[in-house]
Write a protein that holds these residues in place. Structure first.
Motif, short mmCIF file in Angstrom:
data_model
loop_
_atom_site.label_atom_id
_atom_site.label_comp_id
_atom_site.label_asym_id
_atom_site.label_seq_id
_atom_site.Cartn_x
_atom_site.Cartn_y
_atom_site.Cartn_z
N ALA A 1 -39.68 11.78 -11.59
CA ALA A 1 -39.09 13.04 -12.02
C ALA A 1 -37.69 13.20 -11.43
CB ALA A 1 -39.98 14.20 -11.61
N LYS A 2 -37.54 12.78 -10.18
CA LYS A 2 -36.22 12.86 -9.54
C LYS A 2 -35.23 11.94 -10.23
CE LYS A 2 -33.91 12.42 -5.06
NZ LYS A 2 -34.08 12.11 -3.62
N LYS A 3 -35.69 10.75 -10.59
CA LYS A 3 -34.83 9.79 -11.27
C LYS A 3 -34.37 10.35 -12.63
CE LYS A 3 -34.75 4.98 -12.88
NZ LYS A 3 -35.54 3.73 -13.05
N LYS A 4 -35.32 10.98 -13.33
CA LYS A 4 -34.98 11.55 -14.63
C LYS A 4 -34.02 12.73 -14.47
CE LYS A 4 -36.85 12.89 -19.06
NZ LYS A 4 -38.02 12.98 -19.93
N THR A 5 -34.18 13.49 -13.39
CA THR A 5 -33.29 14.62 -13.13
C THR A 5 -31.86 14.14 -12.93
OG1 THR A 5 -35.09 15.90 -12.11
CG2 THR A 5 -32.84 16.55 -11.56
N ILE A 6 -31.70 13.06 -12.20
CA ILE A 6 -30.36 12.48 -11.99
C ILE A 6 -29.76 12.05 -13.31
CG2 ILE A 6 -29.12 10.53 -10.95
CD1 ILE A 6 -31.14 10.72 -8.59
N GLU A 7 -30.58 11.44 -14.18
CA GLU A 7 -30.11 11.01 -15.50
C GLU A 7 -29.67 12.21 -16.34
OE1 GLU A 7 -33.34 8.83 -17.16
OE2 GLU A 7 -33.09 7.09 -15.83
N LEU A 8 -30.43 13.32 -16.24
CA LEU A 8 -30.08 14.52 -17.00
C LEU A 8 -28.76 15.12 -16.51
CD1 LEU A 8 -33.56 16.28 -17.31
CD2 LEU A 8 -32.06 15.67 -19.22
N LEU A 9 -28.57 15.16 -15.19
CA LEU A 9 -27.34 15.68 -14.63
C LEU A 9 -26.14 14.83 -15.04
CD1 LEU A 9 -28.51 16.76 -11.05
CD2 LEU A 9 -27.98 18.25 -12.99
N LYS A 10 -26.35 13.52 -15.13
CA LYS A 10 -25.30 12.63 -15.63
C LYS A 10 -25.00 12.94 -17.10
CE LYS A 10 -26.03 8.59 -12.61
NZ LYS A 10 -26.54 7.18 -12.57
N LYS A 11 -26.07 13.19 -17.87
CA LYS A 11 -25.94 13.43 -19.31
C LYS A 11 -25.12 14.68 -19.59
CE LYS A 11 -28.69 13.12 -23.51
NZ LYS A 11 -30.06 12.91 -24.05
N VAL A 12 -25.27 15.69 -18.71
CA VAL A 12 -24.51 16.93 -18.91
C VAL A 12 -23.19 16.92 -18.12
CG1 VAL A 12 -26.54 18.30 -19.47
CG2 VAL A 12 -25.80 18.16 -17.10
N ASN A 13 -22.80 15.73 -17.69
CA ASN A 13 -21.49 15.50 -17.07
C ASN A 13 -21.27 16.24 -15.75
OD1 ASN A 13 -20.80 13.87 -19.29
ND2 ASN A 13 -20.05 15.65 -20.43
N ILE A 14 -22.30 16.24 -14.90
CA ILE A 14 -22.14 16.78 -13.55
C ILE A 14 -21.86 15.61 -12.61
CG2 ILE A 14 -23.37 17.85 -11.61
CD1 ILE A 14 -24.65 19.74 -13.54
N PRO A 15 -20.72 15.61 -11.93
CA PRO A 15 -20.37 14.49 -11.05
C PRO A 15 -21.27 14.44 -9.82
CG PRO A 15 -18.77 16.28 -10.83
CD PRO A 15 -19.68 16.66 -11.95
N ASN A 16 -21.42 13.22 -9.26
CA ASN A 16 -22.23 13.00 -8.06
C ASN A 16 -23.62 13.63 -8.16
OD1 ASN A 16 -19.88 11.79 -6.84
ND2 ASN A 16 -19.18 13.85 -6.29
N PRO A 17 -24.38 13.31 -9.22
CA PRO A 17 -25.68 13.97 -9.43
C PRO A 17 -26.67 13.74 -8.30
CG PRO A 17 -25.43 12.06 -10.87
CD PRO A 17 -24.10 12.31 -10.25
N GLU A 18 -26.58 12.58 -7.62
CA GLU A 18 -27.51 12.30 -6.52
C GLU A 18 -27.36 13.31 -5.39
OE1 GLU A 18 -26.60 8.52 -8.73
OE2 GLU A 18 -25.39 10.11 -7.79
N GLU A 19 -26.13 13.79 -5.19
CA GLU A 19 -25.89 14.79 -4.15
C GLU A 19 -26.10 16.21 -4.68
OE1 GLU A 19 -21.96 14.16 -2.64
OE2 GLU A 19 -22.25 11.98 -2.43
#
Length: 341
Positions: free
Chosen positions: A130-148
């Motif tokens: 779920a965390k991995k998918k959340t990072i992918e979603l944040l990337k998809k909506v163009n949020i920089p540094n999604p891991e942080e």
């Protein structure tokens, strides 16, 4: 041809100490696959209440969706869903992007956890997945540094970034329908353009449908396929973007378009406004709701509610000016000149 979503005779009321507020009155509309439908109108006309009814978010009490109402999703009346079925429908089949992300997001929860809630509710996956998918979603909506960023709280994000988080939550389970309730409110013009482009890109990649709630006709022109114009809890005109912008057939639609500031006007040119206020929906008028504010009002408008008239294929208006008897004495082009006075 069956529609992805079909709303028939939707009536929603709110029971208050002052009386019953008839917020939505007999609304009927449809949404097809991979289509964008815009619902436009003044504040308080019933746009958001309609969208919340589609999402099953009308709180009872004080709200009430009347028994004669029908909302069909893939042919099934979702108003008859149990509480569990509604929970499965929300997120999995339909997602909502709320108007104000600052008040819609939980200020005490990290952003990542809020996105993961929906994912883990509808998909049987581990916390790590779920965390991995959340990072992918944040990337998809163009949020920089999604891991942080997923470990930060909503107040640590700008307005545009919070709206992107809301979009990520709505997208988390790849819904067929996205309901966007004024997603660009309070954002500057540059960020608005980015959010709208993001929605269009997501729609194209996910093959989803969008219901766009807005009062900004500039947003509608570049985003929608069809437009439904609402006034006093009713849809007064419906048609394609071209129909509404090039050939409006209801005085309210024309007044809305005419009220948009024109950059070509001279400095001292008067801006057009719609004078008066919308009616009190505790006791709606018996005739056309727009009659008290309409410069083309006739006696029949004050006594009887107009029928739906098909102007062309898919273009419908509810106005007595469309009646054959009225057309003999009062063409709509004449009505436009009256409204310009």
């Amino acid at each position: 041809m069956s529609h992805l979503l079909e709303v028939n005779n939707l009536n929603v009321s709110f029971h208050t100490y002052a009386g019953e507020v008839q917020a939505v009155r007999g609304v009927s509309l449809y949404l097809d696959e991979e289509e964008t439908l815009a619902i436009v109108g003044e504040s308080g006309c019933g746009k958001t209440v309609t969208s919340k009814a589609i999402m099953g978010l009308i709180a009872t009490p004080p709200g009430e969706v009347k028994k004669e109402s029908e909302i069909l999703y893939k042919g099934k009346n979702i108003l008859k869903y149990s509480k569990k079925k509604w929970q499965d429908y929300r997120g999995k089949e339909a997602g909502m992007i709320f108007q104000d992300p600052m008040t819609s997001l939980n200020p005490t929860m990290k952003v990542g956890k809020q996105i993961q809630e929906g994912i883990r509710k509808h998909q049987k996956i581990s916390k790590q997945e779920a965390k991995k998918k959340t990072i992918e979603l944040l990337k998809k909506v163009n949020i920089p540094n999604p891991e942080e960023r997923l470990d930060q709280y909503p107040h640590e994000f700008s307005g545009g970034m919070r709206q992107r988080v809301m979009i990520a939550i709505a997208l988390s389970c790849n819904p067929n329908i996205m309901v966007a309730d004024e997603p660009t409110t309070a954002l500057d013009v540059t960020i608005q353009a980015q959010i709208l482009k993001l929605l269009k890109d997501i729609q194209k990649s996910n093959h989803s449908s969008i219901i766009m709630i807005t009062h900004d006709l500039g947003v509608v022109a570049g985003m929608a396929d069809r437009i439904a114009v609402m006034y006093a809890g009713e849809i007064v005109e419906e048609g394609s973007v071209r129909d509404i912008f090039k050939n409006p057939q209801h005085p309210y639609t024309y007044a809305l378009l005419n009220a948009v500031p024109n950059p070509e006007l001279e400095n001292k040119a008067e801006l057009h406004v719609i004078k008066g206020t919308p009616p009190d929906l505790i006791s709606p008028p018996k005739g056309c709701a727009f009659a008290p504010r309409c410069k083309c009002c006739m006696q029949v408008c004050q006594e009887y509610e107009p029928e739906r008239t098909e102007i062309s294929v898919g273009h419908i208006a509810r106005c007595w000016l469309q009646d054959p008897m009225a057309k003999k004495i009062y063409k709509f082009d004449d009505a436009r000149s009256v409204m310009m006075e």
